[in-house]
Enzyme design. Structure first.
Site, PDB file in Angstrom:
ATOM      1  N   ASN A 159       2.869-130.909  -7.614  1.00 36.72           N
ATOM      2  CA  ASN A 159       3.226-130.117  -8.705  1.00 36.72           C
ATOM      3  C   ASN A 159       4.626-129.659  -8.623  1.00 36.72           C
ATOM      4  O   ASN A 159       5.146-129.150  -9.942  1.00 36.72           O
ATOM      5  CB  ASN A 159       2.123-128.780  -8.386  1.00 36.72           C
ATOM      6  CG  ASN A 159       2.651-127.677  -9.173  1.00 36.72           C
ATOM      7  OD1 ASN A 159       2.756-127.460 -10.440  1.00 36.72           O
ATOM      8  ND2 ASN A 159       3.375-126.663  -8.470  1.00 36.72           N
ATOM      9  N   TYR A 197      13.536-134.150 -18.536  1.00 40.20           N
ATOM     10  CA  TYR A 197      12.175-133.498 -18.221  1.00 40.20           C
ATOM     11  C   TYR A 197      11.408-134.450 -18.963  1.00 40.20           C
ATOM     12  O   TYR A 197      10.082-134.947 -18.303  1.00 40.20           O
ATOM     13  CB  TYR A 197      12.057-132.194 -18.683  1.00 40.20           C
ATOM     14  CG  TYR A 197      11.018-131.250 -18.414  1.00 40.20           C
ATOM     15  CD1 TYR A 197      10.725-130.885 -17.215  1.00 40.20           C
ATOM     16  CD2 TYR A 197       9.869-131.553 -19.259  1.00 40.20           C
ATOM     17  CE1 TYR A 197       9.870-130.228 -16.659  1.00 40.20           C
ATOM     18  CE2 TYR A 197       8.629-130.762 -18.963  1.00 40.20           C
ATOM     19  CZ  TYR A 197       8.869-130.188 -17.800  1.00 40.20           C
ATOM     20  OH  TYR A 197       7.517-129.402 -17.162  1.00 40.20           O
ATOM     21  N   THR A 232       4.696-118.776 -16.814  1.00 43.15           N
ATOM     22  CA  THR A 232       5.197-118.854 -15.249  1.00 43.15           C
ATOM     23  C   THR A 232       6.674-118.423 -14.955  1.00 43.15           C
ATOM     24  O   THR A 232       7.353-118.360 -16.187  1.00 43.15           O
ATOM     25  CB  THR A 232       4.752-119.886 -14.756  1.00 43.15           C
ATOM     26  OG1 THR A 232       5.898-121.037 -14.996  1.00 43.15           O
ATOM     27  CG2 THR A 232       3.454-120.755 -14.657  1.00 43.15           C
TER      28      THR A 232
HETATM   29  P1  NAD Z   1       7.616-122.445 -11.247  1.00 39.72           P
HETATM   30  O1  NAD Z   1       8.933-122.259 -11.353  1.00 39.72           O
HETATM   31  O2  NAD Z   1       6.775-121.299 -11.349  1.00 39.72           O
HETATM   32  O3  NAD Z   1       7.049-122.911  -9.751  1.00 39.72           O
HETATM   33  C1  NAD Z   1       7.897-124.026  -9.277  1.00 39.72           C
HETATM   34  C2  NAD Z   1       7.571-124.139  -7.789  1.00 39.72           C
HETATM   35  O4  NAD Z   1       8.157-125.194  -7.503  1.00 39.72           O
HETATM   36  C3  NAD Z   1       8.544-122.976  -7.154  1.00 39.72           C
HETATM   37  O5  NAD Z   1       7.760-122.223  -6.154  1.00 39.72           O
HETATM   38  C4  NAD Z   1       9.930-123.856  -6.732  1.00 39.72           C
HETATM   39  O6  NAD Z   1      10.278-123.253  -5.504  1.00 39.72           O
HETATM   40  C5  NAD Z   1       9.102-125.036  -6.439  1.00 39.72           C
HETATM   41  N1  NAD Z   1      10.250-126.021  -6.309  1.00 39.72           N
HETATM   42  C6  NAD Z   1      11.354-126.155  -7.289  1.00 39.72           C
HETATM   43  N2  NAD Z   1      11.924-127.193  -6.503  1.00 39.72           N
HETATM   44  C7  NAD Z   1      11.463-127.859  -5.754  1.00 39.72           C
HETATM   45  C8  NAD Z   1      11.522-128.896  -4.685  1.00 39.72           C
HETATM   46  N3  NAD Z   1      12.916-129.522  -4.744  1.00 39.72           N
HETATM   47  N4  NAD Z   1      10.877-129.087  -3.612  1.00 39.72           N
HETATM   48  C9  NAD Z   1       9.850-128.230  -3.368  1.00 39.72           C
HETATM   49  N5  NAD Z   1       9.642-127.247  -4.204  1.00 39.72           N
HETATM   50  C10 NAD Z   1      10.193-126.890  -5.313  1.00 39.72           C
HETATM   51  O7  NAD Z   1       7.113-123.337 -12.394  1.00 39.72           O
HETATM   52  P2  NAD Z   1       5.730-123.727 -12.800  1.00 39.72           P
HETATM   53  O8  NAD Z   1       5.799-123.195 -14.319  1.00 39.72           O
HETATM   54  O9  NAD Z   1       4.729-123.199 -11.882  1.00 39.72           O
HETATM   55  O10 NAD Z   1       5.913-125.323 -12.819  1.00 39.72           O
HETATM   56  C11 NAD Z   1       4.882-126.199 -11.767  1.00 39.72           C
HETATM   57  C12 NAD Z   1       5.067-127.442 -12.320  1.00 39.72           C
HETATM   58  O11 NAD Z   1       4.140-127.540 -13.817  1.00 39.72           O
HETATM   59  C13 NAD Z   1       6.036-128.152 -12.756  1.00 39.72           C
HETATM   60  O12 NAD Z   1       6.125-129.623 -12.325  1.00 39.72           O
HETATM   61  C14 NAD Z   1       6.472-127.834 -14.216  1.00 39.72           C
HETATM   62  O13 NAD Z   1       7.134-129.161 -14.670  1.00 39.72           O
HETATM   63  C15 NAD Z   1       4.992-128.252 -14.703  1.00 39.72           C
HETATM   64  N6  NAD Z   1       4.617-127.515 -15.868  1.00 39.72           N
HETATM   65  C16 NAD Z   1       4.858-126.154 -16.244  1.00 39.72           C
HETATM   66  C17 NAD Z   1       4.849-125.976 -17.515  1.00 39.72           C
HETATM   67  C18 NAD Z   1       5.126-124.439 -18.004  1.00 39.72           C
HETATM   68  O14 NAD Z   1       5.141-124.252 -19.272  1.00 39.72           O
HETATM   69  N7  NAD Z   1       5.414-123.564 -17.025  1.00 39.72           N
HETATM   70  C19 NAD Z   1       3.989-126.862 -18.377  1.00 39.72           C
HETATM   71  C20 NAD Z   1       3.775-128.078 -18.119  1.00 39.72           C
HETATM   72  C21 NAD Z   1       4.114-128.629 -16.947  1.00 39.72           C
END
Ligand code: NAD
Length: 250
Positions: free
Chosen positions: A89, A157, A192
């Site tokens: 994730n 992305y 988030t």
């Molecule tokens: P977030 O920023 O709340 O959490 C992301 C987490 O990943 C954080 O704890 C961060 O420290 C960690 N992280 C970042 N870089 C890292 C690395 N190099 N190694 C290990 N950990 C790392 O973001 P989120 O919204 O929870 O996103 C989580 C996933 O969901 C991502 O892959 C994002 O692309 C995907 N996503 C998010 C959304 C959205 O709208 N929030 C939508 C679709 C997909």
């Protein structure tokens, strides 16, 4: 039975969607390794899970590092004896720029974490799951709606998330014959910390693109991930499950 005596590894577990997934699994009795580059975030989530009688342990790992991914799997095996589930994730948004003006360093970082990180993770998780008995295991990778539609101004992305969909299909086809199920999910915009820096105007524009008229919640993504990991999804593999409030219908 699903989730009895199971061990999971969740990357990016210290915030947002990864946090919600980790808490969902821990609430079902799964022992969870909380991998994150942000050690303090993973520790906070571990403490909150422990306060609810769940079992979880933080592990500092950079998803963009093959070595850290190998170490995370080794840590799960050392700590809990096996690995059944993985949710890959961890991800970042990266900086916005149209394709003709992309900053190459930013491109590389987004691809390294959001796409290469998923490959590095599965590279070490799959052998551990074959050892644990593939039928007792499953993987969910975090794609996005931008695994099927453009994120205008963020080609890294979009490319990374399309790559995650393809990588998931390939791995599912390769390991299906062993009984290992591998799927991915495609959330739309989820409230988030990833979206913290958006102006009110941009946030309102984003909301308007979801027919359900709001952003999603991390817990709503976690429920779909839970389903995909569970025995209820026993004939689901190689799929790309949208959790998008209808975003991609219009
Ligand atoms: P977030 O920023 O709340 O959490 C992301 C987490 O990943 C954080 O704890 C961060 O420290 C960690 N992280 C970042 N870089 C890292 C690395 N190099 N190694 C290990 N950990 C790392 O973001 P989120 O919204 O929870 O996103 C989580 C996933 O969901 C991502 O892959 C994002 O692309 C995907 N996503 C998010 C959304 C959205 O709208 N929030 C939508 C679709 C997909």
């Amino acid at each position: 039975m699903s989730f009895d005596n199971k061990v999971a590894l969740v990357t990016g577990a210290g915030s947002g969607i990864g946090e919600a997934i980790s808490k969902e699994l821990a609430g079902l009795g799964v022992r969870v390794v909380l991998a994150d580059i942000d050690e303090a975030g993973a520790q906070r989530v571990a403490d909150e899970i422990a306060a609810k009688e769940g079992t979880a342990i933080p592990f500092k790992a950079d998803s963009a590092s093959p070595d850290d991914n190998e170490k995370a799997v080794a840590f799960a095996l050392r700590t809990y004896g096996k690995l059944n589930y993985a949710v890959n994730n961890a991800g970042i948004g990266g900086n916005a720029a149209p394709t003709g003006e992309v900053d190459i360093e930013n491109w590389d970082r987004v691809i390294d974490i959001n796409l290469n990180g998923v490959l590095y993770a599965m590279r070490y998780q799959i052998p551990a799951m074959l050892d644990a008995g593939a039928a007792e295991c499953a993987i969910v990778n975090m794609a996005s709606i931008h695994g099927s539609v453009a994120a205008i101004g963020n080609s890294a992305y979009t490319a990374a998330k399309h790559g995650v969909v393809g990588l998931t299909k390939n791995a599912a086809a390769e390991y299906g014959p062993k009984g290992l199920r591998i799927n991915c999910v495609g959330p739309a915009y989820i409230a988030t910390p990833l979206l913290d820096n958006l102006s009110e105007e941009v946030r309102a524009e984003l909301v308007a693109r979801h027919p359900l008229g709001r952003l999603g919640k991390a817990e709503e993504v976690a429920k779909v991930v839970r389903f995909l990991l569970s025995d209820d999804a026993s004939f689901v593999s190689g799929s790309y499950y949208l959790v998008d409030g209808g975003y991609t219908t219009i």
